[in-house]
Design an enzyme around this catalytic site. Sequence first.
Site, PDB file in Angstrom:
ATOM      1  CD  GLU A 180      -2.927  -1.144   2.354  1.00 32.33           C
ATOM      2  OE1 GLU A 180      -2.559  -0.615   3.415  1.00 32.33           O
ATOM      3  OE2 GLU A 180      -4.034  -1.678   2.211  1.00 32.33           O
ATOM      4  CD  GLU A 260      -4.434  -5.982   2.929  1.00 35.83           C
ATOM      5  OE1 GLU A 260      -5.223  -5.182   3.487  1.00 35.83           O
ATOM      6  OE2 GLU A 260      -3.215  -5.986   3.132  1.00 35.83           O
TER       7      GLU A 260
END
Length: 645
Positions: A180, A260
Site C-alpha cells: 500500500e 485484501e
Amino acid sequence: MLALLLMQLLHAGFGAPGTPQRTFGIDYARNCFLKDGQPFRYISGSIHYSRVPQYYWKDRLLKMKMAGLDAIQTYVPWNFHESEPGVYNFTGDRDLEYFLQLAKEIDLLVILRAGPYICAEWDMGGLPAWLLEKKTIVLRSSDSDYLAAVGRWMGVLLPKMKTHLYQNGGPIIMVQVENEYGSYFACDFDYLRYLQNLFRQHLGDKVVLFTTDGTSKIFLQCGALQGLYSTVDFGPGGNVTAAFSAQRHSEPKGPLVNSEFYTGWLDHWGHQHCVVPSSTIMKSLVEILARGANVNMYMFIGGTNFAYWNGANMPYSPQPTSYDYDAPLSEAGDLTEKYFAIREVIGMFKEIPKGPIPPTTPKFAYGQVVLEKVGTVRDFLDQLSPSGPIKSTYPLTFVQLKQYFGYVLYRTTLPKNCSERTPLASTFDGVHDRAYISVDGIPQGVLERSKVLKLNITGKAGTYLDLLVENMGRVNYGRYINDFKGLVSNLTLAEEILEDWDIYPLNIDEAVEQGLINKIPGNISSYDVPTFYTGSFSIPSGIPDLPQDTYIKFPGWTKGQVWINGFNLGRYWPARGPQITLFVPSNILVTSSPNNITVLELEKSPCGTEKCLIEFVDRPDINATLHYENKTEKLFTRDVWLDYI
Ligand SMILES: *[C@@H]1O[C@H](CO)[C@@H](O)[C@H](O)[C@H]1NC(C)=O
Ligand SMILES: *[C@@H]1O[C@H](CO)[C@@H](O)[C@H](O)[C@H]1NC(C)=O
Ligand SMILES: *[C@@H]1O[C@H](CO)[C@@H](O)[C@H](O)[C@H]1NC(C)=O
Ligand SMILES: *[C@@H]1O[C@H](CO)[C@@H](O)[C@H](O)[C@H]1NC(C)=O
Ligand SMILES: *[C@@H]1O[C@H](CO)[C@@H](O)[C@H](O)[C@H]1NC(C)=O
Ligand SMILES: *[C@@H]1O[C@H](CO)[C@@H](O)[C@H](O)[C@H]1NC(C)=O
Ligand SMILES: *[C@@H]1O[C@H](CO)[C@@H](O)[C@H](O)[C@H]1NC(C)=O
Ligand SMILES: *[C@@H]1O[C@H](CO)[C@@H](O)[C@H](O)[C@H]1NC(C)=O
Ligand SMILES: *[C@@H]1O[C@H](CO)[C@@H](O)[C@H](O)[C@H]1NC(C)=O
C-alpha cells in the site's frame, strides 16, 4: 524403484519430454493468470506465520486447504527476523522456509508479501526499530541509509525465497513489493524502482511481482509502477464493480485481483471488538468470484500478537494481543460459522477437497492458580538491568539505549520538597507510550501518550522519582512510523525541566527465562506499583490428550505482561478491554513438571485486598463490554486513512 523415481520426477515436472514446465504468469489478452500454460484464478487466504506457533502451522494450513483455498498469502516481518543489524533468525517460530515447505506439502500455493514494509498491525509495520538510530531517516524512501539496510536484508531473504518460487519447484507464485505504498506521503518512485530492481536481481525475471493499494485514484497514483502488476484491496459491502474499476485504471488488461478482502477488522484497546457478519462477506465474495476475479481473504486466520509484536494506529491507539480479526478461523484456529459459510461460497465455484476437516482443537479449563507477589521492578533492578543505569542529563529514547521493546526505568531524584501536590507534566506527545510513576516506591499515577499529560506528585527532596515507561507497540501505518519510544521529550516538575537521569534498560524476558524472578524476602506492602507475581500449575494426570490449549484470565488485575515457562504471551489489559482472556497454545505447556507463570502487573493487582489468582478457562473473551471507551475518539477506519498518510 526406478519406475517410482521416474514418476516422482515426472510429478515434479523436471522437464521430462512432453511435460509442461512449471510456469506462472499473466495472460493480458484473456485477463487472467496462466499456470503451467492454463488459465488460472486463485482463491486465497491470509495467515501470518509470525502470529501462529510453528507447532500449529500444519493444522491451520490443512484447515485452509479444506475450505477450498488454492493459495495462502503471508507477510514477512523484517523485524521478526533481523532483531539487530546483521543478526538473523530463521529458526523455530521464525522458520519461514519450513512454513513454505509445509504449504507445498499441503498443496497450497503461496503469495509472498516480502516487504520491506508490511503494515499488518505489526510493530512499526515490520520495519526494524534500529533503523531509527539515524534520527532523521526517511523510511520507505530513497534515503540512502534506509536503502542500504533494505538491500542487505533483501540480500539475505530473497535468495532463500528463490528456491521456493513456483518455477523452481516451490509454492510461491507471486511476490508483493512494498505494501500500500500509495497511502504513504513520500510517493518516491525511485524507491519503488530500487525495490523492483532488487527483487528482479535476486528472484529473476520470471516471477510475477505485484503491488497492492486501496481503491482510490490517489492511492494507485503513488503505489503503482510500470513492471509491477497492480492489484487493489477492498472489503465487503461495497460496490465490487466500482472497486475493480480502480484497478482497471492502472491495469487496463490482466486478471482482476483483490489482495485484501476483509473478513473482519482489527481491534484497538479501549474500543469495541470489531465484528463483520458472515452474510455481508458471502454476498460480496459471490460477486467477486462470479466475475472471475482473484481474491485473497484478509485474514483467514489472524492469530496472536505474542510478546510485544502488536502495532498501533494514529491518533495513538495500540492493538491488543489478540489478532482474532473475526476471521473464519478464530485466533486459536477454531472452525467458525463464518468458515463454513465461506467454504459453501467457494463450493459454488470449484470443487472443495474431499475428506475430513481437522477439528477444532479442544480447550481445557485448568482452573484457578494462586499467585504470590515476589517483588517490585525496583527490587529486581540488579537482575533486570545487570549492566546498571545509563546516566544522562536529559532523557534518552529506547532507540538511543539500543533497547527496542518492553520497558525502561527512568529514575531521577526530586530536586525540591513537594509536600504540596506538585504537577509533573509531559508535552502532548512526550511519553511513548505509558509511564507508571512512583516516588520512593509510593505510586503516584500514570502518564499516557496524548491522553494523560499531567499528574500531581508528592515527596521529599532527594527521594527517587521512578517512571517505568512501557513501549505499547510502534505505529504501523502512515507518516508517524518513526516512533521513538520512552521519554521522547523533557518532563517538567512545577514547570522546571527535570535533569540528571539514571536510565535502566530492562531485559525482563531474559530474567524471566533464566528464572531470576524469585521471591525476595522483605516488606510486602504495596500492590500498586509495577510488581512481579509468580505461580505454577501442573497438568492433571489421568486425562487423555493433555496438555490442551487454554485461555488465561486476570480477574481484578489491571494491566501487564504475562509469561508461561518463559514464553511471552503478550499484554493483558482487562481494565480497558475489549480483550479479557489471552490465548495459551498447548505447545508451551509441559506435563513433566509444573508450569511456571510470571506476571508483571504494572498498575494494581487484586492481591492486597482480594484473592491473588489468575484463572485458566476454556473459552475466549475478547469482546467484553468496555469499562473504558472514548466515543469521540476517532476510530481507525478506512475513511480516516487520508488524515495520516
Ligand atoms: C530464534 O527464534 C526462535 C523462535 O522464536 C527462538 O526460539 C530462538 O531462541 C531465537 N534464536 C536466537 C538466537 O535468538
Ligand atoms: C456500482 O458501480 C458501477 C460503476 O461505477 C455503477 O455503474 C453501478 O451503478 C454501481 N452499482 C450500484 C448498485 O450502486
Ligand atoms: C525539605 O524539607 C525538609 C523538612 O521536611 C528540610 O529539612 C529540607 O531542607 C527541605 N529541602 C529542600 C531542598 O527544600
Ligand atoms: C493538581 O493539584 C491542583 C491543586 O490541588 C489541582 O488544582 C489540580 O486539578 C490537580 N491536577 C491534577 C492533574 O490532578
Ligand atoms: C530538554 O531540554 C534541554 C534544555 O532546554 C534541551 O537542550 C533538550 O533538547 C531537551 N530535550 C528534549 C528531548 O526535548
Ligand atoms: C512495611 O512497610 C510499611 C509501609 O512502608 C510500614 O508501614 C510497615 O511498618 C512495614 N512493615 C514491616 C514489617 O516492616
Ligand atoms: C519451573 O521453575 C522451576 C523452579 O525454578 C524449575 O525447576 C522448572 O524446571 C520450571 N519449569 C519449567 C517447565 O520451565
Ligand atoms: C462474545 O463472543 C462470544 C462467542 O462468540 C459470545 O458467546 C458472547 O456472548 C460475546 N460476548 C459479548 C459481550 O458480546
Ligand atoms: C476523547 O477523545 C477526544 C479526541 O481524541 C479528546 O479530545 C478527549 O479529550 C477525549 N476524552 C477523554 C475523556 O479522554
